[in-house]
Design a protein around this motif. Structure first.
Motif, mmCIF file in Angstrom:
data_model
loop_
_atom_site.group_PDB
_atom_site.id
_atom_site.type_symbol
_atom_site.label_atom_id
_atom_site.label_comp_id
_atom_site.label_asym_id
_atom_site.label_seq_id
_atom_site.Cartn_x
_atom_site.Cartn_y
_atom_site.Cartn_z
ATOM 1 N N THR A 18 -2.060 3.333 48.899
ATOM 2 C CA THR A 18 -1.532 2.716 47.779
ATOM 3 C C THR A 18 -1.397 4.020 46.870
ATOM 4 O O THR A 18 -2.415 4.705 46.863
ATOM 5 N N GLU A 19 -0.417 4.540 46.482
ATOM 6 C CA GLU A 19 -0.184 5.613 45.545
ATOM 7 C C GLU A 19 0.072 5.011 43.918
ATOM 8 O O GLU A 19 1.015 4.314 43.759
ATOM 9 N N ILE A 20 -0.711 5.654 43.109
ATOM 10 C CA ILE A 20 -0.910 5.129 41.852
ATOM 11 C C ILE A 20 -0.369 6.194 40.887
ATOM 12 O O ILE A 20 -0.936 7.364 41.047
ATOM 13 N N THR A 21 0.751 6.073 40.182
ATOM 14 C CA THR A 21 1.295 7.132 39.288
ATOM 15 C C THR A 21 0.870 6.982 37.911
ATOM 16 O O THR A 21 1.215 7.630 37.235
ATOM 17 N N GLY A 22 0.037 5.894 37.392
ATOM 18 C CA GLY A 22 -0.345 5.652 36.253
ATOM 19 C C GLY A 22 0.269 4.228 35.882
ATOM 20 O O GLY A 22 -0.539 3.297 35.492
ATOM 21 N N SER A 23 1.445 4.282 35.555
ATOM 22 C CA SER A 23 2.339 3.148 34.904
ATOM 23 C C SER A 23 2.451 2.086 36.198
ATOM 24 O O SER A 23 3.008 0.948 36.100
ATOM 25 N N GLU A 24 2.842 2.515 37.510
ATOM 26 C CA GLU A 24 3.228 2.095 38.674
ATOM 27 C C GLU A 24 2.356 2.444 39.937
ATOM 28 O O GLU A 24 1.673 3.377 39.667
ATOM 29 N N SER A 25 2.446 1.411 40.669
ATOM 30 C CA SER A 25 1.879 1.669 42.004
ATOM 31 C C SER A 25 2.840 1.495 43.111
ATOM 32 O O SER A 25 3.579 0.649 43.153
ATOM 33 N N PHE A 26 2.899 2.346 44.254
ATOM 34 C CA PHE A 26 3.700 2.354 45.200
ATOM 35 C C PHE A 26 2.749 1.805 46.479
ATOM 36 O O PHE A 26 1.632 2.778 46.952
ATOM 37 N N ARG B 276 7.872 0.569 58.407
ATOM 38 C CA ARG B 276 7.226 0.971 57.183
ATOM 39 C C ARG B 276 7.916 0.479 55.790
ATOM 40 O O ARG B 276 8.858 0.831 55.908
ATOM 41 N N TRP B 277 7.493 -0.415 54.932
ATOM 42 C CA TRP B 277 8.066 -0.605 53.820
ATOM 43 C C TRP B 277 7.223 0.058 52.660
ATOM 44 O O TRP B 277 6.097 0.251 52.753
ATOM 45 N N VAL B 278 7.921 -0.014 51.423
ATOM 46 C CA VAL B 278 7.074 0.291 50.258
ATOM 47 C C VAL B 278 7.568 -0.494 49.355
ATOM 48 O O VAL B 278 8.609 -0.972 49.096
ATOM 49 N N MET B 279 6.493 -1.139 48.581
ATOM 50 C CA MET B 279 6.704 -2.005 47.543
ATOM 51 C C MET B 279 6.271 -1.313 46.214
ATOM 52 O O MET B 279 5.195 -0.651 45.975
ATOM 53 N N LEU B 280 7.147 -1.504 45.177
ATOM 54 C CA LEU B 280 6.920 -0.926 43.794
ATOM 55 C C LEU B 280 6.602 -1.968 42.889
ATOM 56 O O LEU B 280 7.404 -2.796 42.588
ATOM 57 N N GLU B 281 5.180 -1.819 42.240
ATOM 58 C CA GLU B 281 4.909 -2.927 41.252
ATOM 59 C C GLU B 281 4.243 -1.997 40.036
ATOM 60 O O GLU B 281 3.825 -1.033 39.953
ATOM 61 N N HIS B 282 4.474 -2.614 38.823
ATOM 62 C CA HIS B 282 4.103 -2.000 37.509
ATOM 63 C C HIS B 282 2.638 -2.370 37.519
ATOM 64 O O HIS B 282 2.021 -3.407 38.033
ATOM 65 N N GLY B 283 2.109 -1.262 36.738
ATOM 66 C CA GLY B 283 0.419 -1.451 36.683
ATOM 67 C C GLY B 283 -0.205 -0.815 37.739
ATOM 68 O O GLY B 283 0.255 -0.194 38.679
ATOM 69 N N ILE B 284 -1.714 -0.905 37.731
ATOM 70 C CA ILE B 284 -2.625 -0.433 38.736
ATOM 71 C C ILE B 284 -2.997 -1.240 39.530
ATOM 72 O O ILE B 284 -3.574 -2.122 39.382
ATOM 73 N N LEU B 285 -2.824 -0.997 41.056
ATOM 74 C CA LEU B 285 -3.121 -2.006 42.200
ATOM 75 C C LEU B 285 -3.973 -1.269 43.035
ATOM 76 O O LEU B 285 -3.885 -0.239 43.357
ATOM 77 N N VAL B 286 -5.097 -2.011 43.224
ATOM 78 C CA VAL B 286 -6.120 -1.308 44.203
ATOM 79 C C VAL B 286 -6.309 -2.250 45.440
ATOM 80 O O VAL B 286 -6.539 -3.475 45.281
#
Length: 360
Positions: free
Chosen positions: A299-307, A316-326
């Motif tokens: 999981t990559e966290i950019t601050g306002s979004e998480s990849f 391999r897929w990538v999911m983009l979600e708003h907020g911090i996901l752990v």
């Protein structure tokens, strides 16, 4: 109007540009979007007259300018690697094309100071380029292109060296400036989000050929083929090869993805399904969305979004979600695919998706 007619450029055995035909109108903003070595700079050099096509022709306002040197064309070009006159002040650098054109002194001063204010260069007008930061030098090169009032302005990744705030301001301002002047404005970038921010028209490039050209939002929403869809995706487009059987696409683990109604008539065979990272989600976005179980890789966290990078059925897929996901590595999570937003490509890579089915 700038026209490229069946233009090809080869260097030795390498084909840098392959059979490109393109028409650009005055007052238009046109983005060349593609990865490194896709042919963006080579195409710009042909437009400018810095290179001559191996075959095909270049026309400007109904005149064949193939082979006409750049010095005889009303062209301005700005590269990522900025070029300024080191012995001149910023003021004189910006003023240089106006002096060459014989512009009267009062107008030169007005144009230089107005453009310097726009690009936040007013405090540096008396400095030489060697006493500027990299971003200030790039803005000086941009200012010189603006005041030249050229019929064709070519910008090759020009904002890469600027800080984020100024880059965003210029992305909004530059199209307005050049459009108001009736200029043909061509902007090369490797970044899909930059093309979307600039708007206008976009030509997607891959291996020296244009795969699609049209209004930017249409090319993004309605790619003609898989190559274009992948070019216009960052993070990368999520894809998977599925077999259509009746009213379903069959996923791994016995999961069925409903075939959209407008695709009901396509043959029962294998297709590549594509969808953007923001169309893969943790919450069910619609009643028709399908749940699948996928394993978290990282999981990559950019601050306002998480990849969230996911493994599903050996892809391999990538999911983009708003907020911090752990999530923990190898954690299995439930995600949803919305069939309203899938793109469907046949074995040749051509789109099988009706245009009205595609949404942002």
């Amino acid at each position: 109007m700038l026209e490229l007619r069946n233009v090809t450029k080869t260097v030795g055995a390498a084909e840098h540009i392959r059979d490109v035909s393109l028409t650009l109108q005055h007052g238009s903003l046109n983005v060349l979007l593609g990865p490194t070595l896709s042919g963006k700079t080579s195409l710009m050099r042909l437009m400018a007259g810095l290179d001559v096509p191996t075959s095909g022709s270049v026309w400007f306002d109904g005149k064949d300018v193939t082979g006409m040197p750049v010095q005889k064309r009303n062209v301005a070009m700005v590269y990522q690697q900025f070029i300024n006159y080191p012995a001149m002040t910023v003021y004189e650098n910006i003023a240089s094309p106006l002096r060459v054109a014989g512009t009267e002194r009062a107008k030169i001063d007005r144009e230089v100071r107005d453009t310097a204010a726009l690009l936040k260069l007013t405090p540096y007008l008396d400095r030489t380029p060697l006493n500027l930061s990299g971003g200030q030098q790039q803005r000086t090169a941009l200012a010189r292109a603006i005041v030249k009032n050229a019929g064709l302005v070519l910008l090759d990744e020009p904002l890469a060296n600027l800080d984020y705030k100024l880059r965003e301001e210029l992305r909004a301002e530059l199209p307005r400036i050049f459009a108001a002047a009736g200029t043909i404005f061509v902007y090369a970038t490797t970044e899909p989000h930059e093309a979307l921010l600039l708007g206008g028209n976009t030509a997607t490039l891959s291996e020296g050929r244009i795969t699609q050209f049209g209004p930017t939002i249409d090319v993004f929403r309605k790619p003609n083929d898989l190559v274009t869809a992948k070019t216009f995706a960052d993070p990368p487009l999520n894809t998977i090869v599925l077999k259509k059987s009746g009213s379903s696409f069959l996923l791994d683990g016995g999961v069925n993805l409903p075939v959209p109604a407008d695709l009901a008539g396509i043959a029962d065979t294998s297709y590549t399904i594509g969808f953007q990272p923001h169309h893969l989600s943790l919450a069910r976005p619609s009643p028709s969305a399908v749940s699948v179980k996928a394993k978290v890789s990282v999981t990559e966290i950019t601050g306002s979004e998480s990849f969230v990078h996911l493994d599903f059925a050996d892809v391999r897929w990538v999911m983009l979600e708003h907020g911090i996901l752990v999530f923990e590595p190898d954690q299995v999570i439930e995600v949803f695919i919305d069939p309203r937003h899938i793109m469907v490509f046949d074995a040749s890579g051509r789109s099988a998706t009706p245009l009205q089915m595609l949404a942002a």
